[in-house]
Each structure stands twice: as C-alpha cells, then as structure tokens.
Design a protein around this motif. Structure first.
Motif, short mmCIF file in Angstrom:
data_model
loop_
_atom_site.label_atom_id
_atom_site.label_comp_id
_atom_site.label_asym_id
_atom_site.label_seq_id
_atom_site.Cartn_x
_atom_site.Cartn_y
_atom_site.Cartn_z
N MET A 72 0.86 -1.19 0.00
CA MET A 72 0.00 0.00 0.00
C MET A 72 0.89 1.24 0.00
N LEU A 73 0.48 2.20 -0.79
CA LEU A 73 1.21 3.47 -0.90
C LEU A 73 0.21 4.62 -0.88
N THR A 74 0.67 5.77 -0.42
CA THR A 74 -0.15 6.97 -0.53
C THR A 74 -0.31 7.32 -2.00
N SER A 75 -1.39 8.03 -2.31
CA SER A 75 -1.73 8.29 -3.71
C SER A 75 -0.71 9.17 -4.42
N ASP A 76 0.08 9.93 -3.65
CA ASP A 76 1.07 10.81 -4.27
C ASP A 76 2.45 10.17 -4.37
N SER A 77 2.55 8.88 -4.07
CA SER A 77 3.85 8.21 -4.13
C SER A 77 4.34 8.05 -5.57
N ASP A 78 5.64 7.97 -5.72
CA ASP A 78 6.29 7.91 -7.02
C ASP A 78 6.76 6.49 -7.30
N LEU A 79 5.99 5.76 -8.12
CA LEU A 79 6.35 4.39 -8.44
C LEU A 79 7.65 4.32 -9.25
N GLY A 80 7.89 5.32 -10.08
CA GLY A 80 9.13 5.35 -10.84
C GLY A 80 10.35 5.44 -9.94
N LEU A 81 10.23 6.19 -8.88
CA LEU A 81 11.32 6.30 -7.92
C LEU A 81 11.58 4.96 -7.25
N ILE A 82 10.51 4.27 -6.91
CA ILE A 82 10.64 2.93 -6.31
C ILE A 82 11.31 1.99 -7.30
N ARG A 83 10.88 2.05 -8.55
CA ARG A 83 11.43 1.16 -9.58
C ARG A 83 12.91 1.42 -9.81
N ARG A 84 13.30 2.68 -9.91
CA ARG A 84 14.70 3.03 -10.17
C ARG A 84 15.63 2.60 -9.04
N ASN A 85 15.08 2.44 -7.86
CA ASN A 85 15.89 2.06 -6.70
C ASN A 85 15.85 0.56 -6.43
N GLY A 86 15.24 -0.21 -7.33
CA GLY A 86 15.22 -1.65 -7.16
C GLY A 86 14.33 -2.13 -6.02
N MET A 87 13.37 -1.29 -5.63
CA MET A 87 12.41 -1.66 -4.60
C MET A 87 11.14 -2.17 -5.27
N PHE A 88 10.22 -2.69 -4.46
CA PHE A 88 8.99 -3.27 -4.99
C PHE A 88 7.78 -2.68 -4.28
N ALA A 89 6.62 -2.92 -4.90
CA ALA A 89 5.38 -2.38 -4.34
C ALA A 89 4.22 -3.32 -4.61
N MET A 90 3.25 -3.27 -3.71
CA MET A 90 1.94 -3.85 -3.94
C MET A 90 0.95 -2.70 -3.74
N VAL A 91 0.14 -2.42 -4.75
CA VAL A 91 -0.70 -1.23 -4.73
C VAL A 91 -2.16 -1.60 -4.91
#
Length: 397
Positions: A60-79
């Motif tokens: 879960m992420l806040t609506s203003d979160s930057d998925l591209g930033l997460i991707r560029r840093n090699g992190m993952f997300a479930m949204v």
C-alpha cells in the motif's frame, strides 16, 4: 535428515507462477520480502531511509507516491489502484484491508460504501464481506502476472467459524496476512471474544510467541482447501492505537515478534508504520518517531533476515527441541540451523534443546552473538533472558 517436513507452499519457487514477481527475481532464494504498510514515497531521501532499515517492499502506498522512484531504486510495491501506472516494481495488487471485520462474513450485498460512509451491507448487518472481496477483486486485471494480496484481522482470527474464516483466506488471494498486535492492542488480552479464545491470559498476552499463534491460525485456515500460499507476518513498530494508555512496543519486542513469526513459517514481514496515539503521532514511525527506539532493532533483525534468506527459504523439518520453546530446524549447504525462543507460556531462563537423531557435533555457533555452545549428550544448553529473546544456532556437518 530422516524427519518429516513442515508443509509449505514451495518457498521462492511459488512466485515463479506469477510472471511479474518472477521477472523481479522474487524466485531468488536470497530474496525475502520485508515490507512496510501504507507508506509515502515522494523523494530519494524517503527511499534511502527505508532501504537503510532493510525494507524492500511497499505494501500500500499513498496516492502521491512515485512508483518510478521505487522502480529506479530496485524496490517493490503492492498497490491498490490500477490507475497509478504500475510497472516492473509492482509485483502485486492489494485488494483491501480487514474486510473480514468491516464487511463481516456472509454472502450479502455490498452497498459500495466503506467504513464511516453509512451502511456497508444492504441488509444493514455485517454480512457482505465476500461480496466486497469479489467486487474489489474484479477491479484488477485478470492474468496480468501479479500477486493478489489482502490483510485480514480479528474476524478471521477470532470471531468467525473456521469455514467462514477459511473462505476469506482461500477465496481471493495468492499472498495474505493477519494483523493482531499482541503487544499494543488494549483489548486483545482481556476481551472474551479475542485472545482468551486461544487460552491467552492477561499474564501471557504481551509475548512475542503470540505472533506465532497468529501465523499458526492463518496457516491452519490456508491449508483447508488443500493448497497453500505464502503467509506474511504483520508487526507494529510504535503505538498503533488511539488510547494513550495502551502499550507502546519496544525495539526488542518488535524483533522478538518478527523472529517468532519466522519460526512459525512466515514467508514475509510487513511493519505497521503508524502511530495513532502516544507521545508522537506519525504515519512514518521508522523514519521519525522510532528513529531512536524501534528503528535500530528493526534494522538489525532485517539485516539478519537478509543474511539468512537462503536458509529461511528452505522447507523446515518437524522436530520439537523443547516443549517450552518455539523452535524451527532447517538445513542449508553443509549446516543445520536451529531457531529458538521462549514459547507462549514459558521458556525463559536455562533451557535444554534435545537434538534429533543424526544431528551431531562438538559445538554449535550462536549466530550474531560471537559465541559457541557445546553439544553434550545430544543436546544444547543455553539461557533465554526475556520472553522476546532468541538464539540461532548453526551446526556444521
């Protein structure tokens, strides 16, 4: 070893049937999901703080979160929103949180409203949770290669029959969890419909071992359809309840809760990162309020999980070393690993761990403690100072 194995879903290989998770290398035995719940990621500084604490996944992420930033840093997300432009970083969809509680068990009709917006179910009762889950599931693309995740709560854990609870656990997800906060919930120790239903008393409630109890309940329900999915553990890192006189978890308790969850076969860890009460209200505890309290221990235990990921990602053996202790036995490479800590009603002080036949040696290394203990008479003797204390022994063949 000539011992039966603990039932499991297959470890990292499980993610191989989900192409996005597979492409993200979640099948790598050296990867173990360590997440944080409902965080905001807006700057590189946010990511840097989270990575330094050992986190690798945002659930879960806040609506203003930057998925591209997460991707560029090699992190993952479930949204929980298909409209956010998910990419390779988004390994799963979040269906919702605690529908078993706010929707209730049953096949009634959902009004489409959420808590605080009026009647949840057309009937006016809490009987439409399964309609909620079906309709939420339908919002996400089918067959897109991503996991489906939902967290459940006290409905599944305490209030519902096995059949009704199992219908939630087995009906909609490929990864799931349950968030019972044994250290901080002001009601769970004494409410007759909660902890006491499992024999938890006021004196045995605030213990790390009860997080393992949550895992056992979820694994029991998950097995009822003959299939298994990864069960993640949910652990609070601050003061998640509004009541200021409710307990605040300590760093040692966080680490103990995490370790006990792993001993009870957790396949991932999620930290609840919000303070709704206490002296520091925050939605980012590990970044601010907990910097000098829980964050150091969270960072330490996460580093240990990362170091031991190839071990944790193997199938455990069934063996009871000591009935007063919660234990887990694994083999990796040329070594055996024993995880041990006090159980739900005892286990502190001096304890003896009886080794299984065939597990021999002169000594065991106690990982992360810079010491060894002798093996004598087919056993290890050691001491557990607190209910949250744990030791990890490595015996090399």
């Amino acid at each position: 070893m000539a011992l039966p194995r603990v039932a499991w879903e297959g470890g990292p290989a499980y993610y191989g049937t989900y192409p996005v998770a597979r492409a993200a290398a979640w099948t790598d035995p050296s990867f173990f999901p360590i997440g944080v719940w409902y965080e905001g990621v807006l700057t590189q500084g946010h990511v840097d703080l989270d990575r330094a604490a050992g986190l690798n996944t945002y659930v879960m992420l806040t609506s203003d979160s930057d998925l591209g930033l997460i991707r560029r840093n090699g992190m993952f997300a479930m949204v929980d929103d298909v409209g956010v432009g998910p990419g390779a970083e988004t390994t799963g969809w979040v269906l919702n949180d605690e529908v078993d509680m706010w929707g209730g068990a049953g096949n009634g009709t959902w009004t489409g409203r959420y808590p605080g917006e009026g009647n949840i179910c057309v009937s006016g009762r809490y009987d439409c949770g399964h309609d909620v889950m079906k309709r939420l599931s339908a919002q996400f693309p089918s067959g897109d290669g991503r996991l489906r995740y939902a967290n459940f709560g006290k409905g599944v854990m305490f209030w519902q029959s096995d059949s009704k609870a199992a219908a939630f656990v087995n009906g909609y997800t490929s990864v799931t969890s349950n968030d019972i906060y044994w250290y901080t919930d002001p009601n769970v120790c004494t409410s007759p419909s909660e902890g006491p239903t499992y024999g938890v008393t006021a004196t045995t409630c605030r213990r790390a071992a009860n997080y393992g109890l949550t895992m056992d309940r979820m694994r029991e329900l998950d097995a009822k359809d003959g299939k298994r999915q990864p069960i993640y553990a949910f652990v609070e890192v601050g003061h998640p309840f509004k009541e200021n006189d409710a307990p605040t978890i300590t760093g040692d308790q966080v680490a103990g809760a995490v370790m006990n969850s792993l001993i009870h076969e957790a396949r991932g860890i999620i930290y609840f990162n919000h303070n709704f009460g206490g002296s520091c209200i925050s939605q980012h505890v590990l970044r601010d309020c907990g910097r000098n309290t829980t964050r150091p221990k969270v960072t330490e235990v996460n580093a240990r999980i990362k170091a031991l990921a190839p071990v944790l990602n193997t199938q455990s053996y069934q063996w009871r070393f000591n009935p007063a202790l919660d234990t887990m036995l694994k083999a990796y490479g040329d070594s055996y690993y024993i995880f041990a800590m006090p159980g739900r009603t005892g286990g502190t002080g001096a304890q003896r761990l009886i080794l299984p036949p065939g597990l021999t040696g002169a000594k065991a290394e106690v990982l992360f403690e810079n010491r060894t203990v002798p093996i004598s008479g087919g056993a290890i003797e050691d001491s557990f100072a607190k209910e949250f204390s744990y030791h990890i022994y490595k015996i090399t063949r």
